[in-house]
Motif scaffolding. Sequence first.
Motif, mmCIF file in Angstrom:
data_model
loop_
_atom_site.group_PDB
_atom_site.id
_atom_site.type_symbol
_atom_site.label_atom_id
_atom_site.label_comp_id
_atom_site.label_asym_id
_atom_site.label_seq_id
_atom_site.Cartn_x
_atom_site.Cartn_y
_atom_site.Cartn_z
ATOM 1 N N TYR B 98 0.781 -1.236 0.000
ATOM 2 C CA TYR B 98 0.000 0.000 0.000
ATOM 3 C C TYR B 98 0.813 1.287 0.000
ATOM 4 O O TYR B 98 0.248 2.377 0.100
ATOM 5 N N ALA B 99 2.123 1.177 -0.116
ATOM 6 C CA ALA B 99 2.952 2.379 -0.055
ATOM 7 C C ALA B 99 2.602 3.362 -1.164
ATOM 8 O O ALA B 99 2.501 4.569 -0.926
ATOM 9 N N ASP B 100 2.385 2.854 -2.355
ATOM 10 C CA ASP B 100 2.137 3.797 -3.452
ATOM 11 C C ASP B 100 0.813 4.527 -3.281
ATOM 12 O O ASP B 100 0.671 5.671 -3.694
ATOM 13 N N ILE B 101 -0.142 3.858 -2.670
ATOM 14 C CA ILE B 101 -1.394 4.539 -2.352
ATOM 15 C C ILE B 101 -1.117 5.665 -1.371
ATOM 16 O O ILE B 101 -1.559 6.801 -1.540
ATOM 17 N N PHE B 102 -0.350 5.319 -0.362
ATOM 18 C CA PHE B 102 -0.027 6.283 0.682
ATOM 19 C C PHE B 102 0.689 7.502 0.112
ATOM 20 O O PHE B 102 0.334 8.645 0.404
ATOM 21 N N TYR B 103 1.675 7.244 -0.712
ATOM 22 C CA TYR B 103 2.468 8.336 -1.273
ATOM 23 C C TYR B 103 1.677 9.178 -2.266
ATOM 24 O O TYR B 103 2.088 10.264 -2.639
ATOM 25 N N SER B 104 0.547 8.671 -2.702
ATOM 26 C CA SER B 104 -0.262 9.423 -3.660
ATOM 27 C C SER B 104 -1.155 10.456 -2.974
ATOM 28 O O SER B 104 -1.776 11.281 -3.636
ATOM 29 N N ILE B 105 -1.196 10.413 -1.656
ATOM 30 C CA ILE B 105 -2.053 11.340 -0.911
ATOM 31 C C ILE B 105 -1.368 12.712 -0.810
ATOM 32 O O ILE B 105 -0.228 12.790 -0.361
ATOM 33 N N SER B 107 -1.459 15.386 1.097
ATOM 34 C CA SER B 107 -0.897 15.865 2.360
ATOM 35 C C SER B 107 0.349 15.078 2.744
ATOM 36 O O SER B 107 1.262 15.607 3.388
ATOM 37 N N VAL B 108 0.390 13.837 2.334
ATOM 38 C CA VAL B 108 1.577 13.014 2.601
ATOM 39 C C VAL B 108 2.744 13.512 1.739
ATOM 40 O O VAL B 108 3.875 13.643 2.213
ATOM 41 N N GLN B 109 2.441 13.815 0.490
ATOM 42 C CA GLN B 109 3.469 14.328 -0.411
ATOM 43 C C GLN B 109 4.038 15.645 0.105
ATOM 44 O O GLN B 109 5.247 15.868 0.075
ATOM 45 N N ARG B 111 4.145 16.651 3.170
ATOM 46 C CA ARG B 111 4.974 16.333 4.343
ATOM 47 C C ARG B 111 6.308 15.726 3.945
ATOM 48 O O ARG B 111 7.348 15.989 4.556
ATOM 49 N N MET B 112 6.269 14.925 2.894
ATOM 50 C CA MET B 112 7.497 14.301 2.396
ATOM 51 C C MET B 112 8.471 15.359 1.875
ATOM 52 O O MET B 112 9.654 15.341 2.196
ATOM 53 N N LYS B 113 7.929 16.246 1.066
ATOM 54 C CA LYS B 113 8.778 17.254 0.436
ATOM 55 C C LYS B 113 9.435 18.149 1.479
ATOM 56 O O LYS B 113 10.553 18.627 1.303
#
Lengths: 117, 117
Positions: B98-105, B107-109, B111-113
């Motif tokens: 499910y990581a790719d689903i997660f990274y597609s969100i 707000s997650v992106q 936070r990542m950036k």
Amino acid sequence: MAGKSVKKRPGCDMRGMLSFQILWLLSNRPMYGQELAREIERRRGEKPNPGTIYPAIKELSEGGLIMGRTEGRSTVYRLTGKGSSTLKASLAYFERAYADIFYSIPSVQRRMKEGRA
Amino acid sequence: MAGKSVKKRPGCDMRGMLSFQILWLLSNRPMYGQELAREIERRRGEKPNPGTIYPAIKELSEGGLIMGRTEGRSTVYRLTGKGSSTLKASLAYFERAYADIFYSIPSVQRRMKEGRA
DNA sequence: AAGAATCTATCGGACGGCCAATATATTTAT
DNA sequence: ATAAATATATTGGCCGTCCGATAGATTCTT
């Protein structure tokens, strides 16, 4: 005989995510059933059986979340507007419920620190 | 009468994650049943019923993944070694699936950036 | 044309998750 | 002491997932 011992993931089998995963996959591009099964296999490690994938597709279709178009021997499915908004809500829930689990995974933290989106 | 209409999340109900979430919560600190229920409520938005949480705890306990110690009116559970290694494997699966689903969100992106771990 | 491969589809059964209701025991508050 | 709050626990039933088996249709290969 049908319905033998279901393989059990030790301690947590994570059922219930199939429809969610299908919706998400179709939000990237339209696909037909076997394509969906292969994409799920790439992620889960195991390919869902026909008896798993097709009832799920049918359910989503009857619920108006996806729409199928027969093309030759295959039926290509795409998200409907309803499916798209449902996916959006599901993603929000998914994040709220499981984000902290995700962020606790070492490789995810590493990727975070490097700012790789 | 028991077993009426189960509330349905439209299109994806995400069953099957309960045991996984319990294991993860207990990897942070020992808790008793109601504490677990409250922590799950904080994340899912809804508190699991007794008929949901206690059978799950029992199952994990009988499987040797967690261990309970009665203290007054409550029973405090903690991860066993087996539970810990099971959790580790489950986290790996969770990420892969499910990581790719997660990274597609979005707000997650974000936070990542920003590199916020 | 014949056979293999691919895709769609259903059936029966098992299982975990989930709920509402119900019950009991212990602790706390009045 | 009585009542309220808290915690554990079970029962009965529904639901979505999931599997293996089975089947039919279409396309590709030889």
